[in-house]
Motif scaffolding. Structure first.
Motif, mmCIF file in Angstrom:
data_model
loop_
_atom_site.group_PDB
_atom_site.id
_atom_site.type_symbol
_atom_site.label_atom_id
_atom_site.label_comp_id
_atom_site.label_asym_id
_atom_site.label_seq_id
_atom_site.Cartn_x
_atom_site.Cartn_y
_atom_site.Cartn_z
ATOM 1 N N ARG A 112 0.170 -1.907 -10.124
ATOM 2 C CA ARG A 112 1.261 -0.930 -10.136
ATOM 3 C C ARG A 112 2.400 -1.373 -9.230
ATOM 4 N NH1 ARG A 112 -2.199 4.570 -9.591
ATOM 5 N NH2 ARG A 112 -3.009 4.596 -11.712
ATOM 6 N N PHE A 113 2.064 -1.840 -8.041
ATOM 7 C CA PHE A 113 3.072 -2.307 -7.098
ATOM 8 C C PHE A 113 3.833 -3.495 -7.676
ATOM 9 C CE2 PHE A 113 4.324 -4.820 -3.327
ATOM 10 C CZ PHE A 113 5.188 -3.902 -2.771
ATOM 11 N N ARG A 114 3.109 -4.417 -8.286
ATOM 12 C CA ARG A 114 3.745 -5.586 -8.909
ATOM 13 C C ARG A 114 4.674 -5.157 -10.043
ATOM 14 N NH1 ARG A 114 -0.371 -8.758 -11.648
ATOM 15 N NH2 ARG A 114 0.199 -7.431 -13.386
ATOM 16 N N ASN A 115 4.248 -4.209 -10.859
ATOM 17 C CA ASN A 115 5.083 -3.726 -11.961
ATOM 18 C C ASN A 115 6.353 -3.040 -11.449
ATOM 19 O OD1 ASN A 115 3.242 -4.717 -13.774
ATOM 20 N ND2 ASN A 115 2.257 -2.753 -14.150
ATOM 21 N N VAL A 116 6.214 -2.280 -10.373
ATOM 22 C CA VAL A 116 7.391 -1.636 -9.779
ATOM 23 C C VAL A 116 8.364 -2.704 -9.271
ATOM 24 C CG1 VAL A 116 8.177 -0.222 -7.827
ATOM 25 C CG2 VAL A 116 6.260 0.538 -9.228
#
Length: 118
Positions: A17-21
């Motif tokens: 999720r952090f990477r996608n953000v």
């Protein structure tokens, strides 16, 4: 008894999720930089805005021949790579323009098409 929770899977989900953000933010920043409006984009916007404010009093051809080149020459651009801030003299009446040349209207330009008065 507590249900079995795979901490490794939870950690991987948070990391994804952090990477996608970060990817979305990066793409947005690249789009802002690529679509930073030019002086010509602003003069087109300002000439159309002037034509709309005058309510059609100025013929469309006059806008193309007079207003766009004039606005292109007097507009000052502050380029911040992701966006630009444009300044033009604020002409409320004849006295304002002559006595207070520092009176300005400022516009924030984003994505080549969106200009917001500041």
């Amino acid at each position: 008894m507590e249900p079995f929770v795979d901490e490794h899977a939870v950690r991987n989900t948070k990391t994804r999720r952090f990477r996608n953000v970060l990817i979305v933010i990066g793409l947005l920043l690249v789009a802002l930089a690529v679509l930073n409006p030019t002086r010509e984009d602003f003069s087109d916007f300002a000439a159309n805005d002037l034509h709309d404010k005058l309510g059609g009093w100025l013929p469309g051809g006059a806008t193309d021949l007079l207003a766009r080149p004039l606005l292109n020459s007097i507009a000052e651009r502050d380029n911040y790579i992701l966006f630009s801030v444009y300044s033009i003299p604020d002409i409320k009446d004849g006295k304002t323009f002559i006595s207070d040349i520092q009176a300005e209207k400022k516009y924030l330009g984003l994505f080549k098409r969106f200009f917001f008065e500041l």
